[in-house]
Design an enzyme around this catalytic site. Structure first.
Site, mmCIF file in Angstrom:
data_model
loop_
_atom_site.group_PDB
_atom_site.id
_atom_site.type_symbol
_atom_site.label_atom_id
_atom_site.label_comp_id
_atom_site.label_asym_id
_atom_site.label_seq_id
_atom_site.Cartn_x
_atom_site.Cartn_y
_atom_site.Cartn_z
ATOM 1 N N ALA A 13 -19.971 1.804 -3.332
ATOM 2 C CA ALA A 13 -20.216 2.925 -4.286
ATOM 3 C C ALA A 13 -20.745 3.704 -3.872
ATOM 4 O O ALA A 13 -20.307 4.169 -3.174
ATOM 5 C CB ALA A 13 -21.275 2.120 -5.209
ATOM 6 N N ASN A 34 -14.002 -2.726 -0.246
ATOM 7 C CA ASN A 34 -14.760 -3.092 -1.101
ATOM 8 C C ASN A 34 -14.794 -4.092 -2.119
ATOM 9 O O ASN A 34 -13.105 -4.628 -1.767
ATOM 10 C CB ASN A 34 -15.062 -1.431 -2.816
ATOM 11 C CG ASN A 34 -15.954 -1.429 -2.944
ATOM 12 O OD1 ASN A 34 -16.726 -2.280 -3.063
ATOM 13 N ND2 ASN A 34 -15.183 -2.305 -4.690
ATOM 14 N N SER A 36 -14.087 -4.976 -4.987
ATOM 15 C CA SER A 36 -12.839 -4.827 -5.846
ATOM 16 C C SER A 36 -11.797 -3.723 -5.107
ATOM 17 O O SER A 36 -12.196 -2.558 -4.800
ATOM 18 C CB SER A 36 -12.630 -4.178 -6.981
ATOM 19 O OG SER A 36 -13.131 -2.843 -7.544
ATOM 20 N N VAL A 76 -23.728 -2.240 0.218
ATOM 21 C CA VAL A 76 -24.504 -2.785 -1.040
ATOM 22 C C VAL A 76 -26.385 -3.252 -1.895
ATOM 23 O O VAL A 76 -27.008 -2.257 -1.045
ATOM 24 C CB VAL A 76 -23.526 -4.286 -0.946
ATOM 25 C CG1 VAL A 76 -22.158 -4.262 -0.711
ATOM 26 C CG2 VAL A 76 -24.392 -5.214 -0.293
ATOM 27 N N LYS A 77 -26.117 -3.565 -3.262
ATOM 28 C CA LYS A 77 -27.144 -3.847 -3.486
ATOM 29 C C LYS A 77 -27.989 -4.424 -2.570
ATOM 30 O O LYS A 77 -27.644 -5.777 -2.438
ATOM 31 C CB LYS A 77 -27.669 -4.122 -5.347
ATOM 32 C CG LYS A 77 -27.757 -4.061 -6.182
ATOM 33 C CD LYS A 77 -27.475 -4.388 -7.190
ATOM 34 C CE LYS A 77 -27.936 -4.169 -8.253
ATOM 35 N NZ LYS A 77 -29.658 -4.729 -8.491
ATOM 36 N N SER A 130 -31.912 8.110 3.374
ATOM 37 C CA SER A 130 -32.897 8.705 2.740
ATOM 38 C C SER A 130 -31.493 10.093 2.345
ATOM 39 O O SER A 130 -31.452 10.254 3.336
ATOM 40 C CB SER A 130 -34.121 9.094 2.664
ATOM 41 O OG SER A 130 -34.507 9.678 1.632
ATOM 42 N N GLY A 131 -31.963 10.017 1.521
ATOM 43 C CA GLY A 131 -31.157 11.638 0.399
ATOM 44 C C GLY A 131 -29.987 11.549 -0.643
ATOM 45 O O GLY A 131 -30.091 12.133 -0.971
ATOM 46 N N LYS A 184 -38.749 3.238 6.357
ATOM 47 C CA LYS A 184 -37.734 3.302 4.998
ATOM 48 C C LYS A 184 -38.818 3.930 4.178
ATOM 49 O O LYS A 184 -39.052 4.003 3.078
ATOM 50 C CB LYS A 184 -36.257 2.599 4.707
ATOM 51 C CG LYS A 184 -35.745 3.544 3.184
ATOM 52 C CD LYS A 184 -35.431 5.257 2.941
ATOM 53 C CE LYS A 184 -35.660 5.390 1.675
ATOM 54 N NZ LYS A 184 -34.822 4.512 0.509
ATOM 55 N N HIS A 187 -41.858 5.960 3.585
ATOM 56 C CA HIS A 187 -41.327 7.354 3.103
ATOM 57 C C HIS A 187 -40.591 7.392 1.579
ATOM 58 O O HIS A 187 -41.699 8.222 0.763
ATOM 59 C CB HIS A 187 -39.955 7.453 3.067
ATOM 60 C CG HIS A 187 -38.687 8.218 3.055
ATOM 61 N ND1 HIS A 187 -37.938 7.687 1.326
ATOM 62 C CD2 HIS A 187 -38.727 10.143 2.869
ATOM 63 C CE1 HIS A 187 -37.800 9.029 1.242
ATOM 64 N NE2 HIS A 187 -37.734 10.234 2.380
ATOM 65 N N ASN A 188 -40.035 6.112 0.822
ATOM 66 C CA ASN A 188 -40.633 6.260 -0.961
ATOM 67 C C ASN A 188 -41.774 5.510 -1.238
ATOM 68 O O ASN A 188 -42.274 6.578 -2.336
ATOM 69 C CB ASN A 188 -39.671 4.549 -0.877
ATOM 70 C CG ASN A 188 -37.985 4.461 -1.067
ATOM 71 O OD1 ASN A 188 -37.797 5.817 0.033
ATOM 72 N ND2 ASN A 188 -37.618 3.993 -1.684
ATOM 73 N N GLU A 191 -42.749 9.193 -1.415
ATOM 74 C CA GLU A 191 -42.570 9.861 -1.894
ATOM 75 C C GLU A 191 -42.375 9.339 -3.617
ATOM 76 O O GLU A 191 -42.758 10.911 -4.384
ATOM 77 C CB GLU A 191 -41.154 9.480 -1.999
ATOM 78 C CG GLU A 191 -39.573 9.997 -3.669
ATOM 79 C CD GLU A 191 -38.774 9.103 -3.019
ATOM 80 O OE1 GLU A 191 -37.736 8.908 -2.154
ATOM 81 O OE2 GLU A 191 -38.480 8.288 -3.980
ATOM 82 N N ARG A 448 -72.273 -10.286 -1.467
ATOM 83 C CA ARG A 448 -71.677 -11.309 -1.707
ATOM 84 C C ARG A 448 -72.349 -12.455 -0.305
ATOM 85 O O ARG A 448 -72.422 -13.509 -0.764
ATOM 86 C CB ARG A 448 -70.321 -10.208 -0.155
ATOM 87 C CG ARG A 448 -69.573 -9.791 -0.685
ATOM 88 C CD ARG A 448 -68.611 -9.099 0.161
ATOM 89 N NE ARG A 448 -67.781 -10.264 0.344
ATOM 90 C CZ ARG A 448 -68.230 -10.963 1.692
ATOM 91 N NH1 ARG A 448 -68.531 -10.373 2.920
ATOM 92 N NH2 ARG A 448 -66.790 -11.962 1.831
ATOM 93 N N HIS A 454 -72.249 -15.166 2.108
ATOM 94 C CA HIS A 454 -71.135 -15.159 3.026
ATOM 95 C C HIS A 454 -71.242 -13.912 3.986
ATOM 96 O O HIS A 454 -70.459 -13.284 5.046
ATOM 97 C CB HIS A 454 -70.198 -13.587 2.122
ATOM 98 C CG HIS A 454 -69.236 -14.342 1.297
ATOM 99 N ND1 HIS A 454 -68.346 -15.927 1.818
ATOM 100 C CD2 HIS A 454 -69.665 -14.176 -0.158
ATOM 101 C CE1 HIS A 454 -68.149 -15.894 0.188
ATOM 102 N NE2 HIS A 454 -68.920 -15.111 -1.105
HETATM 103 C C1 6PG Z 1 -34.041 8.218 -1.013
HETATM 104 C C2 6PG Z 1 -34.720 7.390 -2.126
HETATM 105 C C3 6PG Z 1 -33.856 6.658 -2.774
HETATM 106 C C4 6PG Z 1 -34.482 5.664 -4.067
HETATM 107 C C5 6PG Z 1 -34.462 6.149 -5.001
HETATM 108 C C6 6PG Z 1 -36.131 6.074 -6.353
HETATM 109 O O1 6PG Z 1 -35.040 8.103 -0.242
HETATM 110 O O2 6PG Z 1 -32.626 8.567 -1.423
HETATM 111 O O3 6PG Z 1 -36.078 6.909 -1.624
HETATM 112 O O4 6PG Z 1 -33.558 5.563 -1.835
HETATM 113 O O5 6PG Z 1 -34.409 4.385 -4.428
HETATM 114 O O6 6PG Z 1 -34.303 7.331 -5.889
HETATM 115 O O7 6PG Z 1 -36.464 4.887 -6.315
HETATM 116 P P1 6PG Z 1 -37.247 4.222 -7.465
HETATM 117 O O8 6PG Z 1 -36.257 3.959 -8.336
HETATM 118 O O9 6PG Z 1 -38.174 3.435 -7.289
HETATM 119 O O10 6PG Z 1 -38.057 5.796 -8.569
#
Ligand code: 6PG
Length: 478
Positions: A13, A34, A36, A76-77, A130-131, A184, A187-188, A191, A448, A454
């Site tokens: 994908a 892949n 398919s 993959v997912k 990421s990116g 990662k 990182h998110n 983000e 408490r 406690h």
């Molecule tokens: C990255 C992004 C990416 C992320 C989505 C955002 O670092 O390239 O963090 O990995 O999965 O772009 O995720 P949400 O759908 O949770 O906002």
């Protein structure tokens, strides 16, 4: 018999396809596969001239086309599909081969998979990438976990295809088993916080100044030339200046105000709770998305809840813009400080040796949170590798202190005028909480002890104590 491809990608994908093209463009012979076959064929038809691809229809042929030790990147997912591909791959691989999961896997899954593949003599490298699509093709930020041994042969290839900042690759070994995917995940989370803070700054400017989206876009473009310079500020300026072709309205005004998520922010918050690390900026950002999507609640509330707030009158436009900028920067520093605390706590909890300065370094380019100020974070950890709190580094202490009056004015103004700023406000509350000489937590401990025996500790002597609240209120050592 071993094949000729130096690296393989299964799952073509958009992300997998772009990663495969990135490898090929860097001169690697890339095995591609892949579920398919049509997708594999279209990759080779459309981009075959970018390098050397070895397409295979079956997983067995794909594996056979790789030189040993094989390096197979799964794209993959996350979740069930990753396990399914691993199950198909494992019987075809041989001792010493390396399986790389480059999806957004949840780190406990990565820990489990790494242990399972080790049983087969295989390396499993959970890798944060990421990116987005663009980064995968032109240079992402790459956060690989797994064994150092695997990194020795895989690392140079990853560093090669990663983004570069000042010639330095945005890829490095993170730590064992799930460490790459953990970093990662954080990182998110950061983000999410960064995006929410930017959104709050936009809302403050819009409501405070009554400015148009495009005018605010100009302000963000201006901010992008200073300390706040970052990918997210840059794209925000672009989005705000964009006009909807259908209606001629500001693009941001025709988008439904309900933010979604795929789950990485939620994982970050859940883990923050597990580890007891107050990642309030990330949590507020995640809950702000949840609030935006709480449609029945919002409808009911809109109908009955008054604001009792004045119409915001900003007297000095430029001073207000500068206040919001400083408040944004200070809140952003808090969000990062909290995220780095979470990495430190996780390293202790899960037995990882993570160099936080190196993490900031590989986030300087390629990834979504890439920003100028990450250099400052790397420098802070170079000054003190075991810094207990990023905010305690001299640069950040000064930077936040100089913005403090503006930060307080903005948060107070937002509260008085009824503008929701959960991330700005909670970041300031965190700042005041973490620096407080004494916290009302003492009272919580007393409560408490009152209702649940406690126990508590005293400030003036060692030991654990309990007061007989329902009796004569004498104190005894517990
Ligand atoms: C990255 C992004 C990416 C992320 C989505 C955002 O670092 O390239 O963090 O990995 O999965 O772009 O995720 P949400 O759908 O949770 O906002």
């Amino acid at each position: 018999m071993s094949g000729t491809a130096q690296i393989g990608v299964t799952g073509l994908a958009v992300m997998g396809r772009n990663l495969a093209r990135n490898f090929a463009r860097h001169g690697y012979t890339v095995a591609v596969h892949n579920r398919s076959y049509a997708r594999t064929q279209s990759l080779v038809e459309e981009h075959g001239d970018e390098g050397t691809f070895v397409p295979s229809e079956s997983m067995a042929d794909f594996v056979a086309s790789l030189e040993r030790p094989r390096k197979v990147v799964i794209m993959v997912k996350a979740g069930g599909p990753t396990d399914a591909v691993i199950d198909e791959l494992v019987p075809l691989l041989e001792e010493g081969d390396i399986v790389v999961d480059a999806g957004n896997a949840h780190f406990p899954d990565t820990i489990r998979r790494e242990a399972a593949l080790k049983e087969h003599g295989l390396h499993f490298v959970g890798t944060g990438v990421s990116g987005g699509e663009e980064g995968a093709l032109n240079g992402p930020s790459i956060m690989p976990g797994g064994t150092r041994e695997a990194y020795e042969s895989l690392g140079p290839i990853l560093e090669d295809i990663s983004a570069k900042v000042d010639g330095v690759p945005c890829a490095t070994y993170v730590g064992s088993d799930g460490a790459g995917h953990f970093v990662k995940m954080v990182h998110n989370g950061i983000e999410y916080a960064d995006m929410q803070l930017i959104a709050e700054a936009y809302d403050l400017l819009r409501q405070g100044l009554g400015a148009s989206a495009a005018e605010i876009g100009e302000i963000f473009a201006q901010w992008n030339t200073g300390d706040l310079e970052s990918f997210l500020i840059e794209i925000t300026a672009d989005v705000l200046k964009h006009t909807d072709a259908d209606t001629g309205k500001a693009f941001v005004d025709i988008i439904l105000d309900q933010a979604e998520q795929k789950g990485t922010g939620r994982w970050t918050v859940q883990n923050g709770l597990d580890l007891g690390v107050p990642i309030t900026g990330i949590a507020e950002a995640t809950f702000a998305r949840a609030l935006s999507g709480s449609v029945p609640q919002r409808e009911a509330a809109r109908a009955v809840l008054p604001a009792h707030a004045a119409q915001w009158e900003v007297k000095d436009r430029d001073a207000f813009i500068e206040d919001v900028r400083q408040a944004l920067y200070a809140s952003k520093v808090v969000a990062y400080s909290q995220g780095f605390d979470q990495i430190a706590a996780a390293a202790t909890e899960y037995g990882w040796d993570i160099d936080r300065g190196a993490m900031a370094r590989i986030w300087r380019g390629g990834c979504i949170i890439r920003a100028r100020f990450l250099n400052r974070i790397t420098e802070a950890y170079e000054r003190a590798a075991d810094l207990p709190l990023l905010l305690a580094d001299e640069y950040f202490t000064d930077a936040v202190a100089s913005g403090l009056p503006a930060w307080r004015r903005v948060v107070a103004g937002a509260a008085q005028n009824g503008v929701p700023t959960p991330a700005f406000s909670s970041s300031l509350a965190y700042y005041d909480g973490v620096r407080a000489e004494r916290l009302p937590a003492a009272l919580v401990q007393a409560q408490r002890d009152f209702f649940g025996a406690h126990t508590y500790k005293r400030v003036d002597r060692e030991g654990t104590f309990h007061t007989e609240w329902s009796g004569d209120r004498t104190e005894a050592e517990a």
